[in-house]
Design an enzyme around this catalytic site. Structure first.
Site, short mmCIF file in Angstrom:
data_model
loop_
_atom_site.label_atom_id
_atom_site.label_comp_id
_atom_site.label_asym_id
_atom_site.label_seq_id
_atom_site.Cartn_x
_atom_site.Cartn_y
_atom_site.Cartn_z
N ASN A 136 0.98 -1.16 0.24
CA ASN A 136 -0.30 -0.60 -0.06
C ASN A 136 1.22 1.54 -0.17
OD1 ASN A 136 -2.53 1.27 0.58
ND2 ASN A 136 -1.52 2.59 2.76
N HIS A 137 2.31 0.98 0.65
CA HIS A 137 3.28 1.93 1.03
C HIS A 137 4.13 1.73 1.02
CE1 HIS A 137 1.36 0.25 4.66
NE2 HIS A 137 2.60 0.73 4.75
N GLN A 192 5.37 6.70 5.38
CA GLN A 192 5.11 5.70 4.84
C GLN A 192 4.22 6.29 3.15
OE1 GLN A 192 3.42 3.70 8.13
NE2 GLN A 192 4.54 1.72 7.88
N ASP A 234 2.14 6.48 0.25
CA ASP A 234 1.32 5.37 -0.37
C ASP A 234 1.43 5.26 -1.83
OD1 ASP A 234 -0.56 5.31 2.03
OD2 ASP A 234 -2.58 5.37 0.27
N ARG A 257 0.58 -12.43 2.72
CA ARG A 257 -0.28 -12.18 4.12
C ARG A 257 -0.05 -10.49 3.10
NH1 ARG A 257 0.66 -7.27 7.73
NH2 ARG A 257 -1.39 -7.28 9.39
N ASP A 268 -1.34 -6.88 3.67
CA ASP A 268 -1.00 -5.85 4.70
C ASP A 268 -2.10 -4.97 3.50
OD1 ASP A 268 -0.30 -4.81 7.30
OD2 ASP A 268 0.37 -2.71 5.52
N GLU A 311 -5.81 -8.77 4.67
CA GLU A 311 -5.51 -8.15 5.86
C GLU A 311 -7.02 -6.93 5.98
OE1 GLU A 311 -3.83 -5.17 9.22
OE2 GLU A 311 -3.39 -4.37 7.58
N HIS A 315 0.19 -8.86 16.45
CA HIS A 315 1.51 -8.27 17.02
C HIS A 315 0.67 -6.52 16.54
CE1 HIS A 315 0.54 -7.88 11.63
NE2 HIS A 315 0.84 -6.73 11.98
C1 NOJ Z 1 -0.97 -2.99 8.97
C2 NOJ Z 1 -0.38 -4.25 10.23
O1 NOJ Z 1 -0.77 -4.95 10.65
C3 NOJ Z 1 0.62 -2.88 11.00
O2 NOJ Z 1 1.39 -3.36 12.14
C4 NOJ Z 1 0.57 -1.43 10.23
O3 NOJ Z 1 1.52 -0.40 11.32
C5 NOJ Z 1 0.04 -1.34 8.96
N1 NOJ Z 1 -0.60 -1.74 8.46
C6 NOJ Z 1 1.08 -0.48 8.42
O4 NOJ Z 1 1.91 -0.95 7.35
#
Ligand code: NOJ
Length: 553
Positions: free
Chosen positions: A103-104, A169, A171, A199, A201, A243, A309
């Protein structure tokens, strides 16, 4: 099919290389260290590892700020070490999933550096710019309280850039075909090095329209199909676990009506109502969430988890439900985060109550989907609330009573090891628990075995069975003439539940999978199931010959 769709009944273990095992003594976990612990993981019984980001990164968001997608951060090892690791995992029948953070990028990524320097650069429109400060610059922050804006002015670029997450970060403009091609290239690269998938993000943000004029971003779901297609051309059994903390109404947009988008998604709806159920001993909203997320294509699967996490996000609960979870599990301000969640690990949230912690895991493993464990939870690790934001639940793995919990020979580990008190490594560590048959670790190994021997959960149809008690959840699975019934008591007090699993009176038994004892139905077809406070039972339904009748063994 059963053996092909491996993720339908997998047990996933999530870890960060950085805090798992340090082999070279510099205080930072590394691939060599992880490779040495593969036998431990194989012994635990997990079937897949999800590695958190390990690519080159300034590390300002624990690796979720990548500055080179085609390399391993030198602190963790080399690409050669990575291939040794995936090979070692494969030899033990363990698959490897890795985070895909597209995403970034990091603001240190050469693409961004070049884009900000030169308006004519080919990377300029890989990012999202605006000459003026957009009207909605103070909206849509993912980390409220820490992040103040989604648009930041860059002096060098003489423009504002968009960042859904922290300001370091930026985008990527994922609508740009060059960016899309690069995403596929990144996937192709790691697939070639032995991983079984990703996975992914922040999927809703990856596919959202981005730009200064975008008021209500539309999602470009077609993109998900192109990711899947590409992956499956390259390696048929590779998958994406998305996610995506979204409402159940949109689940099918992510899975794809034609079974052609994400193979897996984390079930955030069930995660949040599960915590509400634990907090209130009321399983009804959890039953509703299971119903709301029932529909999914045949080849799709949910990823289930307790803690991960990040913070435990409670944003989808009602106000009243959220307050109940805060009151039970995170009453103090410093346990909470981003106005929506709790940042603690599971064991301290459940006050270190062994029976309750085990019941919570057993419950999660018994729900429709693939369980995802977090490193350290198998021994009941705690948190360190003196660390900032989400770092409190990211401390080094506690291996033994040696200095620094056996994680490193260095006196300065990357994050402090939890020392002293109920969760200190002196009490909570793998070495001690290995020797104790009643430990959490050995219990977890047995739970994983039990889950693997119940393929009905991954493949079958399920229904919640009436228990007459709000605090007792009973779920039945049916698949290929085999049935199981799993019952959990979320209350502190023991309970006797009258359960009609729907099998009639005639000769059908409930056989306790853990100890082989059995229960026969009364005349009315009901079973009287006794459960201790926070007790649980996994039953196979049928005659004693059930093992012989199972079609898959
Ligand atoms: C979701 C991740 O689970 C998280 O730890 C992260 O800070 C953000 N996306 C940004 O990548």
């Amino acid at each position: 099919m059963i053996n092909d769709l491996w993720y339908k009944n997998s047990v996933v273990y999530c870890l960060s290389i950085e805090t798992f095992m340090d082999a070279n003594g510099d205080g930072v976990g590394d691939l060599h260290g992880l490779a040495r612990r593969l036998d431990y993981l194989a012994g635990l019984g997990i079937t897949a590892i999800w590695l958190m980001p390990f690519q080159t990164s300034p590390g300002r968001d624990d690796g979720y700020d990548v500055s080179d997608y085609y390399n391993v951060d030198p602190r963790y090892g080399t690409l050669g070490d990575f291939v040794e690791f995936t090979h070692g995992a494969k030899q033990r029948g363990i698959r490897v999933l890795i985070d895909l953070v597209v995403n970034h990028t990091s603001d240190q990524h050469p693409w961004f550096q070049e884009a900000r320097r030169d308006e004519g650069s080919r990377f300029r429109d890989w990012y999202v710019w605006s000459k003026q400060k957009p009207a909605n610059a103070n909206e849509g922050m993912v980390f409220p309280g820490v992040q103040t804006s989604t648009w930041t002015y860059d002096k060098e670029a003489k423009a504002y850039y968009f960042h859904r997450f922290y300001d370091f970060q930026p985008d990527l403009d994922t609508a740009n075909p060059h960016v899309q091609a690069e995403i596929l290239k990144i996937m192709g690269f790691w697939i070639q090095l032995g991983v079984s998938g990703f996975r992914m993000d922040a999927v809703p943000f990856v596919i959202a329209e981005k730009g200064a004029d975008v008021k209500k971003p539309r999602e470009r779901f077609e993109m998900l199909r192109s990711f899947r297609e590409f992956l499956q051309w390259r390696k048929g059994d590779s998958i994406i676990l998305a996610e995506a903390n979204v409402l159940p109404e949109t689940d099918m947009d992510y899975f794809g009506e034609d079974d052609d988008r994400m193979q897996m998604m984390f079930n955030f709806q069930v995660n949040q109502t599960l915590f509400y159920a634990l907090a209130s001993a009321n399983c009804r909203p959890l039953e509703k969430a299971l119903e709301a997320t029932r529909t999914r294509p045949e080849t799709a699967q949910w990823g289930l988890f307790l803690r991960n996490h990040d913070e435990l996000d409670l944003g989808r609960l009602s106000e009243g439900q959220r307050s109940a979870v805060f009151a039970a599990f995170g009453p103090d301000k410093d346990m909470q985060l981003y106005d929506r969640g709790i940042r603690r690990r599971l064991a301290p949230m459940l006050e270190g109550n062994g029976a309750r912690i085990r019941m919570a895991y057993s419950l999660m493993f018994s729900l429709p989907g693939t369980p995802v464990l977090r490193y350290g939870d198998e021994i009941g690790m705690g948190d360190d609330l003196s660390l900032a934001e989400r770092n409190c639940a990211r401390t080094p793995m506690q291996w033994s009573t040696e200095p620094q919990a056996g994680f490193t020979k260095s006196a300065t580990p990357i994050l402090p090891v939890i020392t002293g008190g109920a969760y200190g490594f002196e009490h909570i560590n793998v070495a001690d628990q290995r020797r104790n048959p009643d430990s959490m670790l050995n219990w977890m190994e047995r739970l994983i075995r039990m889950r693997k021997e119940a393929p009905e959960i991954g493949w079958g149809d399920y229904s919640c069975v009436e228990t007459g008690q709000q605090g007792v959840l009973a779920i039945r699975y049916d698949w290929r003439n085999n049935s199981i019934l799993i019952v959990h008591n979320l209350m502190r007090e023991p309970v006797e539940a009258e359960i009609d699993p729907g099998i009639g009176e005639n000769g059908q038994l409930l056989i306790d999978i853990a100890d082989g004892s059995n229960s026969k139905a009364g005349k009315d077809g009901k079973h009287c199931v006794f459960l201790e406070g926070f007790g649980y039972k996994w039953y196979r339904i049928g005659g004693l010959d059930y093992l012989l009748r199972r079609s898959d063994i």
